[in-house]
Design a protein around this motif. Structure first.
Motif, PDB file in Angstrom:
ATOM      1  N   TYR B   2       0.834  -1.213   0.000  1.00  0.00           N
ATOM      2  CA  TYR B   2       0.000   0.000   0.000  1.00  0.00           C
ATOM      3  C   TYR B   2       0.865   1.258   0.000  1.00  0.00           C
ATOM      4  O   TYR B   2       0.462   2.283  -0.534  1.00  0.00           O
ATOM      5  N   HIS B   3       2.070   1.154   0.593  1.00  0.00           N
ATOM      6  CA  HIS B   3       2.953   2.324   0.586  1.00  0.00           C
ATOM      7  C   HIS B   3       3.296   2.722  -0.846  1.00  0.00           C
ATOM      8  O   HIS B   3       3.483   3.880  -1.168  1.00  0.00           O
ATOM      9  N   LYS B   4       3.337   1.700  -1.745  1.00  0.00           N
ATOM     10  CA  LYS B   4       3.649   1.989  -3.143  1.00  0.00           C
ATOM     11  C   LYS B   4       2.494   2.751  -3.806  1.00  0.00           C
ATOM     12  O   LYS B   4       2.714   3.594  -4.673  1.00  0.00           O
ATOM     13  N   ILE B   5       1.276   2.451  -3.378  1.00  0.00           N
ATOM     14  CA  ILE B   5       0.123   3.184  -3.913  1.00  0.00           C
ATOM     15  C   ILE B   5       0.178   4.633  -3.423  1.00  0.00           C
ATOM     16  O   ILE B   5      -0.041   5.571  -4.195  1.00  0.00           O
ATOM     17  N   VAL B   6       0.522   4.804  -2.131  1.00  0.00           N
ATOM     18  CA  VAL B   6       0.668   6.154  -1.583  1.00  0.00           C
ATOM     19  C   VAL B   6       1.691   6.929  -2.413  1.00  0.00           C
ATOM     20  O   VAL B   6       1.447   8.049  -2.870  1.00  0.00           O
ATOM     21  N   PHE B   7       2.826   6.276  -2.644  1.00  0.00           N
ATOM     22  CA  PHE B   7       3.908   6.927  -3.382  1.00  0.00           C
ATOM     23  C   PHE B   7       3.491   7.255  -4.822  1.00  0.00           C
ATOM     24  O   PHE B   7       3.750   8.349  -5.328  1.00  0.00           O
ATOM     25  N   THR B   8       2.820   6.291  -5.471  1.00  0.00           N
ATOM     26  CA  THR B   8       2.413   6.498  -6.869  1.00  0.00           C
ATOM     27  C   THR B   8       1.430   7.658  -6.981  1.00  0.00           C
ATOM     28  O   THR B   8       1.511   8.482  -7.883  1.00  0.00           O
ATOM     29  N   LYS B   9       0.497   7.730  -6.020  1.00  0.00           N
ATOM     30  CA  LYS B   9      -0.474   8.830  -6.042  1.00  0.00           C
ATOM     31  C   LYS B   9       0.228  10.158  -5.780  1.00  0.00           C
ATOM     32  O   LYS B   9      -0.091  11.169  -6.411  1.00  0.00           O
ATOM     33  N   PHE B  10       1.165  10.128  -4.851  1.00  0.00           N
ATOM     34  CA  PHE B  10       1.951  11.331  -4.545  1.00  0.00           C
ATOM     35  C   PHE B  10       2.617  11.843  -5.821  1.00  0.00           C
ATOM     36  O   PHE B  10       2.529  13.008  -6.183  1.00  0.00           O
ATOM     37  N   LYS B  11       3.240  10.909  -6.530  1.00  0.00           N
ATOM     38  CA  LYS B  11       3.974  11.239  -7.751  1.00  0.00           C
ATOM     39  C   LYS B  11       3.034  11.787  -8.824  1.00  0.00           C
ATOM     40  O   LYS B  11       3.376  12.722  -9.546  1.00  0.00           O
ATOM     41  N   GLU B  12       1.845  11.174  -8.901  1.00  0.00           N
ATOM     42  CA  GLU B  12       0.904  11.575  -9.949  1.00  0.00           C
ATOM     43  C   GLU B  12       0.518  13.051  -9.821  1.00  0.00           C
ATOM     44  O   GLU B  12       0.272  13.716 -10.815  1.00  0.00           O
ATOM     45  N   ASN B  13       0.481  13.556  -8.578  1.00  0.00           N
ATOM     46  CA  ASN B  13       0.065  14.937  -8.369  1.00  0.00           C
ATOM     47  C   ASN B  13       0.948  15.961  -9.046  1.00  0.00           C
ATOM     48  O   ASN B  13       0.509  17.066  -9.331  1.00  0.00           O
ATOM     49  N   PHE B  14       2.202  15.586  -9.300  1.00  0.00           N
ATOM     50  CA  PHE B  14       3.111  16.524  -9.957  1.00  0.00           C
ATOM     51  C   PHE B  14       2.638  16.859 -11.370  1.00  0.00           C
ATOM     52  O   PHE B  14       3.022  17.865 -11.937  1.00  0.00           O
ATOM     53  N   VAL B  15       1.803  15.985 -11.933  1.00  0.00           N
ATOM     54  CA  VAL B  15       1.325  16.196 -13.298  1.00  0.00           C
ATOM     55  C   VAL B  15       0.364  17.383 -13.372  1.00  0.00           C
ATOM     56  O   VAL B  15       0.335  18.120 -14.345  1.00  0.00           O
ATOM     57  N   TYR B  16      -0.428  17.539 -12.299  1.00  0.00           N
ATOM     58  CA  TYR B  16      -1.507  18.536 -12.357  1.00  0.00           C
ATOM     59  C   TYR B  16      -1.018  19.901 -11.899  1.00  0.00           C
ATOM     60  O   TYR B  16      -1.331  20.339 -10.796  1.00  0.00           O
ATOM     61  N   ARG B  17      -0.270  20.579 -12.755  1.00  0.00           N
ATOM     62  CA  ARG B  17       0.371  21.821 -12.355  1.00  0.00           C
ATOM     63  C   ARG B  17      -0.640  22.914 -12.006  1.00  0.00           C
ATOM     64  O   ARG B  17      -0.509  23.573 -10.985  1.00  0.00           O
ATOM     65  N   THR B  18      -1.639  23.100 -12.888  1.00  0.00           N
ATOM     66  CA  THR B  18      -2.595  24.185 -12.613  1.00  0.00           C
ATOM     67  C   THR B  18      -3.403  23.906 -11.348  1.00  0.00           C
ATOM     68  O   THR B  18      -3.695  24.821 -10.587  1.00  0.00           O
ATOM     69  N   ASP B  19      -3.727  22.623 -11.121  1.00  0.00           N
ATOM     70  CA  ASP B  19      -4.439  22.252  -9.895  1.00  0.00           C
ATOM     71  C   ASP B  19      -3.620  22.632  -8.665  1.00  0.00           C
ATOM     72  O   ASP B  19      -4.150  23.139  -7.679  1.00  0.00           O
ATOM     73  N   VAL B  20      -2.333  22.331  -8.744  1.00  0.00           N
ATOM     74  CA  VAL B  20      -1.461  22.583  -7.604  1.00  0.00           C
ATOM     75  C   VAL B  20      -1.396  24.080  -7.327  1.00  0.00           C
ATOM     76  O   VAL B  20      -1.597  24.542  -6.195  1.00  0.00           O
ATOM     77  N   ILE B  21      -1.170  24.849  -8.404  1.00  0.00           N
ATOM     78  CA  ILE B  21      -1.068  26.306  -8.231  1.00  0.00           C
ATOM     79  C   ILE B  21      -2.396  26.863  -7.727  1.00  0.00           C
ATOM     80  O   ILE B  21      -2.433  27.673  -6.783  1.00  0.00           O
ATOM     81  N   GLY B  22      -3.488  26.387  -8.307  1.00  0.00           N
ATOM     82  CA  GLY B  22      -4.818  26.822  -7.873  1.00  0.00           C
ATOM     83  C   GLY B  22      -5.034  26.523  -6.404  1.00  0.00           C
ATOM     84  O   GLY B  22      -5.566  27.352  -5.654  1.00  0.00           O
ATOM     85  N   GLY B  23      -4.617  25.345  -5.971  1.00  0.00           N
ATOM     86  CA  GLY B  23      -4.788  24.934  -4.573  1.00  0.00           C
ATOM     87  C   GLY B  23      -4.013  25.847  -3.632  1.00  0.00           C
ATOM     88  O   GLY B  23      -4.511  26.237  -2.570  1.00  0.00           O
ATOM     89  N   ILE B  24      -2.783  26.185  -4.042  1.00  0.00           N
ATOM     90  CA  ILE B  24      -1.956  27.061  -3.192  1.00  0.00           C
ATOM     91  C   ILE B  24      -2.630  28.425  -3.064  1.00  0.00           C
ATOM     92  O   ILE B  24      -2.799  28.948  -1.962  1.00  0.00           O
ATOM     93  N   ILE B  25      -3.057  28.973  -4.198  1.00  0.00           N
ATOM     94  CA  ILE B  25      -3.713  30.287  -4.184  1.00  0.00           C
ATOM     95  C   ILE B  25      -4.949  30.245  -3.290  1.00  0.00           C
ATOM     96  O   ILE B  25      -5.165  31.105  -2.437  1.00  0.00           O
ATOM     97  N   ASN B  26      -5.731  29.178  -3.453  1.00  0.00           N
ATOM     98  CA  ASN B  26      -6.959  28.995  -2.686  1.00  0.00           C
ATOM     99  C   ASN B  26      -6.685  29.021  -1.181  1.00  0.00           C
ATOM    100  O   ASN B  26      -7.343  29.733  -0.421  1.00  0.00           O
ATOM    101  N   SER B  27      -5.690  28.260  -0.769  1.00  0.00           N
ATOM    102  CA  SER B  27      -5.349  28.201   0.649  1.00  0.00           C
ATOM    103  C   SER B  27      -4.955  29.576   1.171  1.00  0.00           C
ATOM    104  O   SER B  27      -5.358  29.984   2.264  1.00  0.00           O
ATOM    105  N   PHE B  28      -4.165  30.306   0.383  1.00  0.00           N
ATOM    106  CA  PHE B  28      -3.717  31.618   0.850  1.00  0.00           C
ATOM    107  C   PHE B  28      -4.863  32.622   0.910  1.00  0.00           C
ATOM    108  O   PHE B  28      -4.919  33.461   1.816  1.00  0.00           O
ATOM    109  N   ILE B  29      -5.801  32.515  -0.037  1.00  0.00           N
ATOM    110  CA  ILE B  29      -6.954  33.424  -0.002  1.00  0.00           C
ATOM    111  C   ILE B  29      -7.805  33.150   1.239  1.00  0.00           C
ATOM    112  O   ILE B  29      -8.226  34.069   1.945  1.00  0.00           O
TER     113      ILE B  29
END
Lengths: 328, 260
Positions: B2-29
């Motif tokens: 299961y740790h490998k699934i955690v890691f794979t999902k973690f890695k997958e998030n790097f793909v979604y650049r706009t999501d990540v940036i949007g999330g950061i902006i959202n948190s700061f707002i």
């Protein structure tokens, strides 16, 4: 050889909501619901031996996928007994699924946004495949299927054929004893189909039992010595593809190219079921119960000079279509 | 595995650049909005403490609350719903894994990623610029924070699994989010509400996600009260976890994938 799949009198019923049209019934449906029972798999028994390559065919909605889902432990049958590799799939799912590989042609098990090899790597952990075995299998499969170029490509960027080949690899890395393939060649081009068939032949030769559902009769002709035909949830045929052909070998199709246009009404002999004329070419269908192709050919040759002649058996597709329509 | 699934999902998030940036902006707002609100409240009322809480403590409260929101607003309900409705669940079910643990592993992968991408920047800004302070009982806070994560996760799973019985889960999800936002202490600390409202809120699981870890963090509860609060979290952890597993057992029987 041992029976590795044994199902007896399996029945699977689904409750389906009866929806009526119109605003008033939309309103009444909100409060009370009317169901009807559909028998998706109806009293099917089947045994399959180790190392077999079995094709399950049937028209859309016949119950093929439901049967595959029962065999893979996804669905619980309403009644009847299911035993695969000495497991009851829907009860011992976790242990059982270690020993099988499954590909559902219409959905992928590959992680959509990650390179294909990341999914393979994940499956190495999920199935606890030893590194050595993992590498050997991967190299071998990649070779036969010709997918080395795509290993670093995210799944979403693959074509259907490329994706399907990668899906097959993913479900075979752990060397399952049985592989279930639900329409693996659906919508694929000739090259992809060819590669997949060659690959499946090799996998089967190495001792893996393969159960395949398809709508593509050339898959069946090339791969499956045994076919099971399912219609309206019932098994209507189980045996060799040769037997199906024999039973329907009651006609021959004769295509004759004459040197000149002829009067086709002169061809109306006994046993000639239909005549179609396109210029110099005439196509005859001969009922072999009443006459034979060679008799008709002799008669033609004695009357006209001909340019070319071919005799065809009806296509297997044609045969299967008839079985769906009229039963075996 | 299961740790490998955690890691794979973690890695997958790097793909979604706009999501990540949007999330950061959202948190700061979110953080900025709460910061302005509380500054205005303290300035206009002219008091130093409100129910014993100073402005810096309140700033600390909202900063950590913004970090908790990273996981509490989960995407897993949507993923479960999609897998149930479109049959993707068969892929997980024909593998030797437990679906609930699979969903948990994905959730952890996403949470770790968001914590890195959003949580750490938020904390840096909170500590360095806004003057937030460190937890008074760090060990208890971390235990409480982790328990809160699981309580939230089990609620998310329960709503996701509701897809097996209902055509849509959005009504239920919306109700849960609205009730949770008010009664958990996510936006306004519970101790500011009238007594009767607090009593209702303490009976609900949502306060175990925000109120307990946050109150421990700023020292609003201390001593023996910490133990009783943790005990309430442990109660929710086990009961919601158990309910989720039971519901999953029933859900498996209902598995009905289209096609055939």
């Amino acid at each position: 050889m041992e029976n590795i799949i044994e199902i007896r009198k399996v029945l699977k019923e689904f409750k389906v909501l009866k929806r009526k049209t119109g605003l008033k019934s939309s309103f009444t449906n909100f409060f009370s619901r009317d169901y009807k029972i559909i028998k998706a798999v109806n009293n099917v028994s089947l045994t399959i031996k180790e190392g077999e390559f079995v094709g399950i065919i049937g028209p859309n909605g016949a119950g093929k996928s439901t049967l595959i889902k029962i065999l893979t432990g996804v669905l619980t049958p309403t009644s009847g007994s299911v035993k695969v590799l000495n497991f009851v799939p829907y009860k011992q799912r976790k242990e059982y699924t270690k020993n099988i590989g499954v590909v559902f042609g219409q959905r992928t098990q590959l992680w959509w946004d990650l390179p294909v090899k990341d999914t393979f790597e994940l499956f190495k952990y999920i199935y606890k495949i030893p590194e050595e075995k993992f590498k050997n299998n991967l190299n071998r499969f990649v070779d036969v299927l010709g997918i080395d170029k795509y290993l670093d490509t995210p799944t979403r960027k693959l074509s259907l054929g490329e994706r399907m080949r990668c899906d097959l690899v993913a479900s075979l890395l752990h060397e399952p004893k049985i592989v279930f393939l639900d329409e693996p060649t659906i919508g694929l081009d000739v090259e992809a189909k060819f590669r997949i068939r060659e690959f499946l032949k090799e996998v089967n030769t190495n001792g893996t039992t393969i159960i395949l559902t398809t709508h593509d009769m050339s898959d069946i002709e090339e791969l499956c010595p045994r076919i099971v035909i399912i219609d309206k949830g019932k098994k209507i045929y189980d045996g060799s593809i040769e037997n199906v052909r024999k039973k329907f070998r009651k006609q021959r199709i004769l295509v004759i190219d004459f040197f000149e246009e002829i009067d086709e009404s002169k061809l109306k002999w006994k046993g000639v079921k239909s005549i179609k004329k396109e210029g110099d070419r005439v196509t005859l269908i001969i009922d072999t119960a009443k006459s034979t192709a060679s008799d008709v050919i002799k008669k033609i040759l004695s009357k006209w000079p001909i340019y070319d002649i071919t005799v065809e058996e009806p296509e297997i597709e044609e045969v299967i279509r008839k079985i769906y329509k009229k039963g075996f | 595995m299961y740790h490998k699934i955690v890691f794979t999902k973690f890695k997958e998030n790097f793909v979604y650049r706009t999501d990540v940036i949007g999330g950061i902006i959202n948190s700061f707002i979110e953080l900025a909005a709460l910061w302005f609100v509380w500054n205005a409240i303290y300035a206009s009322s002219g008091v130093v403490t409100i129910k014993g809480i100073t402005l810096p403590a309140m700033i600390t409260y909202i900063s950590i609350s913004t970090v908790i929101r990273i996981y509490s607003h989960s995407y897993s309900e949507y993923m479960i719903h999609d897998e149930v409705k479109h049959g993707g669940i068969v892929v997980a079910i024909t593998k030797p894994i437990n679906y609930i643990f699979f969903v948990l592993s994905r959730e952890l992968g996403i949470t770790f990623f968001r914590f890195m991408a959003r949580g750490i920047p938020i904390l840096l800004v909170a500590f360095i610029i806004l003057g937030a302070s460190l937890p008074l009982s760090p060990i208890f806070f971390i235990i409480s924070f982790i328990l809160g994560f699981f309580i939230n996760f089990f609620l998310v799973v329960l709503i996701g699994l509701w897809s097996f019985w209902a055509g849509s889960i959005w009504g239920l999800r919306l109700s849960k989010n609205v009730i949770s936002d008010i009664s958990s202490g996510a936006i306004f600390p519970l101790f500011l509400f009238p007594q009767w409202f607090q009593q209702i809120a303490y009976l609900l699981p949502f306060q175990a996600i925000y109120n307990v870890p946050l109150s421990i963090y700023i020292g609003q509860i201390s001593g023996f009260e910490i133990y009783t609060s943790l005990l309430i979290q442990v109660f929710w952890f086990f009961s919601l976890g158990l309910i989720a597993l039971i519901v999953w057992k029933f859900a498996q029987r209902r598995i009905f994938v289209q096609g055939g």
